[in-house]
Motif scaffolding. Structure first.
Motif, mmCIF file in Angstrom:
data_model
loop_
_atom_site.group_PDB
_atom_site.id
_atom_site.type_symbol
_atom_site.label_atom_id
_atom_site.label_comp_id
_atom_site.label_asym_id
_atom_site.label_seq_id
_atom_site.Cartn_x
_atom_site.Cartn_y
_atom_site.Cartn_z
ATOM 1 N N THR A 1 -29.490 -13.958 13.173
ATOM 2 C CA THR A 1 -29.490 -15.161 12.250
ATOM 3 C C THR A 1 -30.625 -16.031 12.837
ATOM 4 O OG1 THR A 1 -26.964 -15.209 11.853
ATOM 5 C CG2 THR A 1 -28.365 -17.088 11.024
ATOM 6 N N GLY A 2 -31.671 -16.538 12.046
ATOM 7 C CA GLY A 2 -32.459 -17.517 12.498
ATOM 8 C C GLY A 2 -33.906 -16.705 12.470
ATOM 9 N N THR A 3 -33.750 -15.431 12.423
ATOM 10 C CA THR A 3 -35.043 -14.588 12.780
ATOM 11 C C THR A 3 -35.890 -14.361 11.147
ATOM 12 O OG1 THR A 3 -34.135 -12.751 12.225
ATOM 13 C CG2 THR A 3 -34.469 -13.567 14.748
ATOM 14 N N GLY A 4 -35.170 -14.647 10.156
ATOM 15 C CA GLY A 4 -35.650 -14.326 8.971
ATOM 16 C C GLY A 4 -36.019 -15.905 8.007
ATOM 17 N N ARG A 5 -35.822 -15.691 6.807
ATOM 18 C CA ARG A 5 -36.031 -16.966 5.986
ATOM 19 C C ARG A 5 -34.755 -17.857 6.012
ATOM 20 N NH1 ARG A 5 -37.815 -14.908 0.261
ATOM 21 N NH2 ARG A 5 -36.073 -13.552 0.815
ATOM 22 N N ILE A 6 -33.709 -17.261 6.268
ATOM 23 C CA ILE A 6 -32.373 -18.212 5.983
ATOM 24 C C ILE A 6 -32.217 -18.905 4.838
ATOM 25 C CG2 ILE A 6 -30.935 -19.113 7.760
ATOM 26 C CD1 ILE A 6 -33.028 -19.669 9.741
ATOM 27 N N THR A 7 -32.397 -18.381 3.692
ATOM 28 C CA THR A 7 -32.274 -18.704 2.477
ATOM 29 C C THR A 7 -31.078 -19.359 2.179
ATOM 30 O OG1 THR A 7 -32.064 -16.749 1.420
ATOM 31 C CG2 THR A 7 -34.338 -17.576 1.337
ATOM 32 N N HIS A 8 -29.984 -18.876 2.379
ATOM 33 C CA HIS A 8 -28.474 -19.406 2.051
ATOM 34 C C HIS A 8 -28.177 -20.361 3.011
ATOM 35 C CE1 HIS A 8 -24.538 -19.762 0.726
ATOM 36 N NE2 HIS A 8 -24.101 -19.282 2.053
ATOM 37 N N LEU A 9 -28.239 -20.271 4.456
ATOM 38 C CA LEU A 9 -27.995 -21.078 5.391
ATOM 39 C C LEU A 9 -28.885 -22.352 5.520
ATOM 40 C CD1 LEU A 9 -27.481 -19.105 8.705
ATOM 41 C CD2 LEU A 9 -25.754 -20.413 7.366
ATOM 42 N N ARG A 10 -30.165 -22.415 5.002
ATOM 43 C CA ARG A 10 -30.774 -23.579 4.976
ATOM 44 C C ARG A 10 -30.261 -24.443 3.749
ATOM 45 N NH1 ARG A 10 -36.521 -22.386 3.096
ATOM 46 N NH2 ARG A 10 -36.314 -20.803 4.585
ATOM 47 N N ASP A 11 -29.655 -23.819 2.720
ATOM 48 C CA ASP A 11 -29.059 -24.562 1.291
ATOM 49 C C ASP A 11 -27.665 -25.058 1.970
ATOM 50 O OD1 ASP A 11 -28.829 -25.416 -1.189
ATOM 51 O OD2 ASP A 11 -27.259 -23.476 -1.360
ATOM 52 N N VAL A 12 -26.928 -24.183 2.815
ATOM 53 C CA VAL A 12 -25.593 -24.864 3.479
ATOM 54 C C VAL A 12 -25.866 -25.937 4.171
ATOM 55 C CG1 VAL A 12 -23.814 -24.189 4.730
ATOM 56 C CG2 VAL A 12 -24.562 -22.791 3.133
ATOM 57 N N GLN A 13 -26.974 -25.995 5.013
ATOM 58 C CA GLN A 13 -27.126 -27.038 5.863
ATOM 59 C C GLN A 13 -27.581 -28.176 5.073
ATOM 60 O OE1 GLN A 13 -30.434 -25.595 8.570
ATOM 61 N NE2 GLN A 13 -29.065 -24.299 9.709
ATOM 62 N N ARG A 14 -28.317 -28.137 4.144
ATOM 63 C CA ARG A 14 -28.423 -29.333 2.986
ATOM 64 C C ARG A 14 -27.364 -29.900 2.489
ATOM 65 N NH1 ARG A 14 -28.995 -29.220 -1.844
ATOM 66 N NH2 ARG A 14 -29.551 -26.921 -1.802
ATOM 67 N N ARG A 15 -26.497 -28.898 2.076
ATOM 68 C CA ARG A 15 -25.222 -29.719 1.280
ATOM 69 C C ARG A 15 -24.317 -30.013 2.552
ATOM 70 N NH1 ARG A 15 -23.580 -24.423 -0.395
ATOM 71 N NH2 ARG A 15 -21.609 -25.309 -0.928
ATOM 72 N N PHE A 16 -24.144 -29.567 3.682
ATOM 73 C CA PHE A 16 -23.522 -30.039 4.585
ATOM 74 C C PHE A 16 -23.591 -31.661 5.057
ATOM 75 C CE2 PHE A 16 -23.023 -30.777 9.287
ATOM 76 C CZ PHE A 16 -21.639 -31.025 9.554
ATOM 77 N N LYS A 17 -25.215 -31.835 5.137
ATOM 78 C CA LYS A 17 -25.696 -33.144 5.357
ATOM 79 C C LYS A 17 -25.076 -34.129 4.457
ATOM 80 C CE LYS A 17 -30.009 -33.486 5.097
ATOM 81 N NZ LYS A 17 -31.351 -33.435 5.239
ATOM 82 N N ASN A 18 -24.971 -33.516 2.942
ATOM 83 C CA ASN A 18 -24.656 -34.855 1.962
ATOM 84 C C ASN A 18 -22.936 -34.604 1.794
ATOM 85 O OD1 ASN A 18 -27.216 -35.657 1.453
ATOM 86 N ND2 ASN A 18 -27.643 -33.586 0.666
ATOM 87 N N GLY A 19 -22.295 -33.842 2.816
ATOM 88 C CA GLY A 19 -20.940 -33.625 2.595
ATOM 89 C C GLY A 19 -20.342 -33.068 1.467
ATOM 90 N N PHE A 20 -21.107 -31.925 1.258
ATOM 91 C CA PHE A 20 -20.669 -30.918 0.289
ATOM 92 C C PHE A 20 -20.255 -31.447 -1.243
ATOM 93 C CE2 PHE A 20 -20.269 -28.745 4.276
ATOM 94 C CZ PHE A 20 -20.900 -27.692 4.039
ATOM 95 N N ARG A 21 -20.665 -32.521 -1.547
ATOM 96 C CA ARG A 21 -20.489 -33.242 -2.987
ATOM 97 C C ARG A 21 -21.028 -32.269 -4.007
ATOM 98 N NH1 ARG A 21 -25.301 -37.497 -1.890
ATOM 99 N NH2 ARG A 21 -26.934 -36.202 -2.560
ATOM 100 N N GLU A 22 -19.995 -32.337 -4.928
ATOM 101 C CA GLU A 22 -20.172 -31.378 -6.032
ATOM 102 C C GLU A 22 -19.807 -32.259 -7.640
ATOM 103 O OE1 GLU A 22 -18.060 -27.902 -5.804
ATOM 104 O OE2 GLU A 22 -19.644 -26.971 -4.684
ATOM 105 N N GLY A 23 -20.468 -31.876 -8.402
ATOM 106 C CA GLY A 23 -19.916 -32.620 -9.800
ATOM 107 C C GLY A 23 -20.427 -34.183 -9.953
ATOM 108 N N THR A 24 -21.651 -34.418 -9.063
ATOM 109 C CA THR A 24 -22.011 -35.905 -9.230
ATOM 110 C C THR A 24 -23.369 -35.647 -9.592
ATOM 111 O OG1 THR A 24 -22.656 -35.812 -6.794
ATOM 112 C CG2 THR A 24 -20.433 -36.740 -7.478
ATOM 113 N N GLN A 25 -24.136 -36.882 -10.291
ATOM 114 C CA GLN A 25 -25.373 -36.847 -10.699
ATOM 115 C C GLN A 25 -26.363 -37.691 -9.615
ATOM 116 O OE1 GLN A 25 -26.391 -34.610 -13.334
ATOM 117 N NE2 GLN A 25 -28.566 -35.578 -13.022
#
Length: 121
Positions: A83-107
């Motif tokens: 992990t970390g040798t490629g593009r990490i497309t999914h993990l990059r998305d997870v890291q961003r969502r973690f930073k924002n507290g995994f919020r969902e359903g908000t605008q």
């Protein structure tokens, strides 16, 4: 010194058989010229030319097996494909969502309204 007739025929026979052996097909150089079919093709998971056509199995990643092919005896190979040798497309998305507290359903608030309010004040 006289040469015997049998000695001459033995020499000729030996020379003939050695020439015959050189002309016949061997396991080495001559055999490589007969190779014109492909055993491996592109793997759809790892992208390497390691997918065996007849076995239906990738020699590199083990596709279509669910788990990726890795062994502890090859530390360098694990390092290359970890992990970390490629593009990490999914993990990059997870890291961003973690930073924002995994919020969902908000605008998200409009940045234009916030900037215009700051400029008027």
């Amino acid at each position: 010194m006289t040469t015997d007739v049998n000695d001459v025929t033995d020499y000729c026979a030996c020379a003939f058989f050695s020439a015959f052996q050189a002309a016949k097909m061997t396991k080495g150089t001559q055999s490589f010229g007969k190779r014109h079919t492909k055993t491996h093709t592109l793997c759809c998971r790892c992208g390497r030319i390691s997918y065996h056509i007849q076995k239906h199995r990738c020699a590199s990643c083990g596709y279509p097996r669910a788990k990726k092919r890795t062994y502890h005896w090859s530390v360098k190979a694990k390092r290359r494909h970890t992990t970390g040798t490629g593009r990490i497309t999914h993990l990059r998305d997870v890291q961003r969502r973690f930073k924002n507290g995994f919020r969902e359903g908000t605008q998200a608030k409009s940045q234009r309204k916030v900037k215009s309010a700051e400029q008027t004040a």
